[in-house]
Design a protein around this motif. Sequence first.
Motif, PDB file in Angstrom:
ATOM      1  N   LEU A   1       0.798  -1.035  -0.214  1.00 43.13           N
ATOM      2  CA  LEU A   1       0.000   0.126  -0.071  1.00 43.13           C
ATOM      3  C   LEU A   1       1.013   1.216   0.077  1.00 43.13           C
ATOM      4  O   LEU A   1       1.813   1.442   0.917  1.00 43.13           O
ATOM      5  N   LYS A   2       0.422   2.264  -0.881  1.00 44.63           N
ATOM      6  CA  LYS A   2       1.309   3.383  -0.994  1.00 44.63           C
ATOM      7  C   LYS A   2       0.360   4.724  -0.600  1.00 44.63           C
ATOM      8  O   LYS A   2      -0.761   4.422  -0.462  1.00 44.63           O
ATOM      9  N   VAL A   3       1.162   5.591  -0.183  1.00 44.63           N
ATOM     10  CA  VAL A   3       0.314   6.958   0.536  1.00 44.63           C
ATOM     11  C   VAL A   3      -0.546   7.360  -0.592  1.00 44.63           C
ATOM     12  O   VAL A   3      -1.728   7.996  -0.166  1.00 44.63           O
ATOM     13  N   ASP A   4      -0.293   7.175  -1.976  1.00 39.94           N
ATOM     14  CA  ASP A   4      -1.259   7.344  -2.899  1.00 39.94           C
ATOM     15  C   ASP A   4      -2.529   6.947  -3.044  1.00 39.94           C
ATOM     16  O   ASP A   4      -3.561   7.325  -3.323  1.00 39.94           O
ATOM     17  N   ASP A   5      -2.467   5.545  -2.238  1.00 36.90           N
ATOM     18  CA  ASP A   5      -3.852   4.700  -2.437  1.00 36.90           C
ATOM     19  C   ASP A   5      -4.645   5.266  -0.963  1.00 36.90           C
ATOM     20  O   ASP A   5      -5.835   4.927  -1.041  1.00 36.90           O
ATOM     21  N   ILE A   6      -4.110   5.718  -0.199  1.00 35.53           N
ATOM     22  CA  ILE A   6      -4.968   6.173   1.030  1.00 35.53           C
ATOM     23  C   ILE A   6      -5.401   7.866   0.965  1.00 35.53           C
ATOM     24  O   ILE A   6      -6.106   8.193   2.039  1.00 35.53           O
ATOM     25  N   MET A   7      -4.416   8.782   0.364  1.00 28.83           N
ATOM     26  CA  MET A   7      -4.686  10.094   0.811  1.00 28.83           C
ATOM     27  C   MET A   7      -5.889  10.641   0.200  1.00 28.83           C
ATOM     28  O   MET A   7      -6.701  10.206  -0.733  1.00 28.83           O
ATOM     29  N   HIS A   8      -6.290  11.769   0.576  1.00 29.76           N
ATOM     30  CA  HIS A   8      -7.503  12.336   0.203  1.00 29.76           C
ATOM     31  C   HIS A   8      -6.929  13.373  -0.820  1.00 29.76           C
ATOM     32  O   HIS A   8      -6.176  14.468  -0.520  1.00 29.76           O
ATOM     33  N   ALA A   9      -7.374  13.182  -1.941  1.00 31.87           N
ATOM     34  CA  ALA A   9      -6.817  14.271  -3.058  1.00 31.87           C
ATOM     35  C   ALA A   9      -7.882  14.836  -3.963  1.00 31.87           C
ATOM     36  O   ALA A   9      -9.435  14.572  -3.716  1.00 31.87           O
ATOM     37  N   GLY A  10      -7.784  15.811  -4.718  1.00 28.62           N
ATOM     38  CA  GLY A  10      -8.833  16.483  -5.655  1.00 28.62           C
ATOM     39  C   GLY A  10      -9.415  17.494  -4.613  1.00 28.62           C
ATOM     40  O   GLY A  10      -8.852  18.008  -3.664  1.00 28.62           O
ATOM     41  N   GLU A  11     -10.850  17.405  -4.566  1.00 28.91           N
ATOM     42  CA  GLU A  11     -11.621  18.241  -3.720  1.00 28.91           C
ATOM     43  C   GLU A  11     -11.463  17.849  -2.349  1.00 28.91           C
ATOM     44  O   GLU A  11     -12.032  18.536  -1.645  1.00 28.91           O
ATOM     45  N   ALA A  12     -11.063  16.662  -2.114  1.00 27.52           N
ATOM     46  CA  ALA A  12     -10.953  16.190  -0.770  1.00 27.52           C
ATOM     47  C   ALA A  12     -10.046  16.583   0.045  1.00 27.52           C
ATOM     48  O   ALA A  12      -9.742  16.563   1.234  1.00 27.52           O
ATOM     49  N   LEU A  13      -9.012  17.070  -0.664  1.00 29.09           N
ATOM     50  CA  LEU A  13      -7.765  17.521  -0.072  1.00 29.09           C
ATOM     51  C   LEU A  13      -7.825  18.947   0.589  1.00 29.09           C
ATOM     52  O   LEU A  13      -8.402  20.031  -0.136  1.00 29.09           O
ATOM     53  N   PRO A  14      -7.740  19.291   1.716  1.00 24.82           N
ATOM     54  CA  PRO A  14      -8.066  20.503   2.414  1.00 24.82           C
ATOM     55  C   PRO A  14      -6.750  21.485   2.015  1.00 24.82           C
ATOM     56  O   PRO A  14      -5.484  21.100   2.265  1.00 24.82           O
ATOM     57  N   ALA A  15      -6.958  22.495   1.406  1.00 27.14           N
ATOM     58  CA  ALA A  15      -5.839  23.251   0.857  1.00 27.14           C
ATOM     59  C   ALA A  15      -6.376  24.760   0.671  1.00 27.14           C
ATOM     60  O   ALA A  15      -7.381  24.944   0.383  1.00 27.14           O
ATOM     61  N   VAL A  16      -5.615  25.783   1.062  1.00 28.49           N
ATOM     62  CA  VAL A  16      -5.945  27.358   1.041  1.00 28.49           C
ATOM     63  C   VAL A  16      -4.643  27.977   0.613  1.00 28.49           C
ATOM     64  O   VAL A  16      -3.413  27.611   0.417  1.00 28.49           O
TER      65      VAL A  16
ATOM     66  N   GLY B   1      -2.080  15.320  -2.180  1.00 25.28           N
ATOM     67  CA  GLY B   1      -3.144  14.811  -1.296  1.00 25.28           C
ATOM     68  C   GLY B   1      -2.736  15.111   0.117  1.00 25.28           C
ATOM     69  O   GLY B   1      -1.596  15.538   0.413  1.00 25.28           O
ATOM     70  N   ALA B   2      -3.630  14.461   1.156  1.00 25.41           N
ATOM     71  CA  ALA B   2      -3.086  14.469   2.577  1.00 25.41           C
ATOM     72  C   ALA B   2      -4.041  13.260   3.397  1.00 25.41           C
ATOM     73  O   ALA B   2      -4.829  12.639   2.866  1.00 25.41           O
ATOM     74  N   PHE B   3      -3.288  12.885   4.258  1.00 30.15           N
ATOM     75  CA  PHE B   3      -3.899  11.755   5.233  1.00 30.15           C
ATOM     76  C   PHE B   3      -3.646  12.039   6.475  1.00 30.15           C
ATOM     77  O   PHE B   3      -2.667  12.553   6.821  1.00 30.15           O
ATOM     78  N   ASN B   4      -4.166  11.193   7.433  1.00 30.25           N
ATOM     79  CA  ASN B   4      -4.002  11.078   8.998  1.00 30.25           C
ATOM     80  C   ASN B   4      -3.909   9.999   9.567  1.00 30.25           C
ATOM     81  O   ASN B   4      -4.242   8.747   8.776  1.00 30.25           O
ATOM     82  N   MET B   5      -3.827   9.831  10.610  1.00 29.39           N
ATOM     83  CA  MET B   5      -3.394   8.363  11.298  1.00 29.39           C
ATOM     84  C   MET B   5      -4.762   7.480  11.050  1.00 29.39           C
ATOM     85  O   MET B   5      -4.870   6.402  11.052  1.00 29.39           O
ATOM     86  N   GLN B   6      -5.970   8.064  11.311  1.00 27.05           N
ATOM     87  CA  GLN B   6      -7.280   7.351  10.999  1.00 27.05           C
ATOM     88  C   GLN B   6      -7.246   6.646   9.698  1.00 27.05           C
ATOM     89  O   GLN B   6      -7.801   5.727   9.511  1.00 27.05           O
ATOM     90  N   ASP B   7      -6.853   7.341   8.757  1.00 24.61           N
ATOM     91  CA  ASP B   7      -6.693   6.536   7.254  1.00 24.61           C
ATOM     92  C   ASP B   7      -5.771   5.541   7.349  1.00 24.61           C
ATOM     93  O   ASP B   7      -5.916   4.465   6.683  1.00 24.61           O
ATOM     94  N   LEU B   8      -4.396   5.619   7.932  1.00 23.83           N
ATOM     95  CA  LEU B   8      -3.891   4.391   8.039  1.00 23.83           C
ATOM     96  C   LEU B   8      -4.372   3.298   8.786  1.00 23.83           C
ATOM     97  O   LEU B   8      -4.321   2.108   8.501  1.00 23.83           O
ATOM     98  N   LEU B   9      -5.129   3.661   9.946  1.00 24.27           N
ATOM     99  CA  LEU B   9      -5.730   2.614  10.633  1.00 24.27           C
ATOM    100  C   LEU B   9      -6.795   1.940   9.740  1.00 24.27           C
ATOM    101  O   LEU B   9      -7.080   0.623   9.700  1.00 24.27           O
ATOM    102  N   ARG B  10      -7.761   2.831   8.922  1.00 20.93           N
ATOM    103  CA  ARG B  10      -8.660   2.335   8.003  1.00 20.93           C
ATOM    104  C   ARG B  10      -8.195   1.250   6.922  1.00 20.93           C
ATOM    105  O   ARG B  10      -8.762   0.293   6.680  1.00 20.93           O
ATOM    106  N   ALA B  11      -6.857   1.628   6.717  1.00 23.57           N
ATOM    107  CA  ALA B  11      -6.323   0.755   5.506  1.00 23.57           C
ATOM    108  C   ALA B  11      -5.575  -0.646   6.220  1.00 23.57           C
ATOM    109  O   ALA B  11      -5.193  -1.297   5.444  1.00 23.57           O
ATOM    110  N   GLY B  12      -5.620  -0.661   7.472  1.00 20.88           N
ATOM    111  CA  GLY B  12      -4.761  -1.812   8.017  1.00 20.88           C
ATOM    112  C   GLY B  12      -3.554  -1.703   8.130  1.00 20.88           C
ATOM    113  O   GLY B  12      -2.816  -2.664   8.096  1.00 20.88           O
ATOM    114  N   VAL B  13      -2.927  -0.613   8.103  1.00 15.93           N
ATOM    115  CA  VAL B  13      -1.248  -0.362   8.037  1.00 15.93           C
ATOM    116  C   VAL B  13      -0.896  -0.452   9.345  1.00 15.93           C
ATOM    117  O   VAL B  13       0.217  -0.949   9.764  1.00 15.93           O
ATOM    118  N   VAL B  14      -1.633   0.334  10.224  1.00 12.22           N
ATOM    119  CA  VAL B  14      -1.303   0.083  11.622  1.00 12.22           C
ATOM    120  C   VAL B  14      -1.741  -0.949  12.538  1.00 12.22           C
ATOM    121  O   VAL B  14      -2.858  -1.469  12.317  1.00 12.22           O
TER     122      VAL B  14
END
Length: 322
Positions: free
Chosen positions: A197-212, A309-322
Amino acid sequence: MSHDHISVGRRVLDIEARAVNALKDSLDEQFSAACDQMLKAKGRIIVTGMGKSGHVGNKLAATLASTGTPSFFVHPGEASHGDLGMITPDDVVLALSNSGETAEVLAILPVIKRKGTVLIGMTGRPSSTLAQLSDVHLTVAVDEEACPHNLAPTSSTTAALAMGDALAIALLEARGFTAEDFALSHPGGSLGRRLLLKVDDIMHAGEALPAVSTDTSFSDALLEMTAKGLGMTAVTADDGTLAGIFTDGDLRRLLDRDLDIRKASIAEVMVTDPITIATGHLAAEALQVMESRKINGLVVLDADRKPLGAFNMQDLLRAGVV
């Protein structure tokens, strides 16, 4: 009537441990020959055996297949009724029988020999029919079964299982089989998730990416963080590259500063040298970074340092990496 179950269990483990330990002295050039035959096989390793030996053979075939040696199990009874067609001259047959006289196994040997398929026998009796007809013979003899009547296959099956593991791991190392190769055979397991699993597979991208942008007001940046729900926002410069980030943790620390947050821009409070990760990195690597730096999220950057994109620890937990 009470029984000392613990003592019985310890006795069984002692007997089986001695049986496995004794195998070390039995390894000789036949073991090397068996490995060589398996390594140069153009086909598959066909494992066969009856009864308890068959159960061990099933496990051995699965272990071989998952560690870089294509293999499958053929039941000797079914082999006599058509499944022998699965075996080709390019294969290697590994036949298990403690006695070396199992009728169902012996019945298929003439066809195996006629095909010219290499036969490796694994028995507890070097003088047995299977041992004598084998091109290579591996001895897994034991002094005693753990059964008090010396009848139920216990030590003998443990010895055969251990010998099979020794073969599989010797082949694994000879092939240079890596953890990543293992993961490819186990994409659904925790190891597969950690190694594939790569970070690209779990990150929030596009409109889901928080950015200002840097000229965004602090209050609007907080609204972006709240809407995207990652506990952070990326802050981008005019050219789209990452200028900084702002997180929930930064907000808590900001409360100790003498700053009018109602008038502040996000550029005044953002972290300008954030920890990030590049696209293409493994999620397991991201976890190591986050744990070592004690942070809860990461922004993923492309080669031009623009946020993807961006992700947090919850994303890693959901992906089963943790």
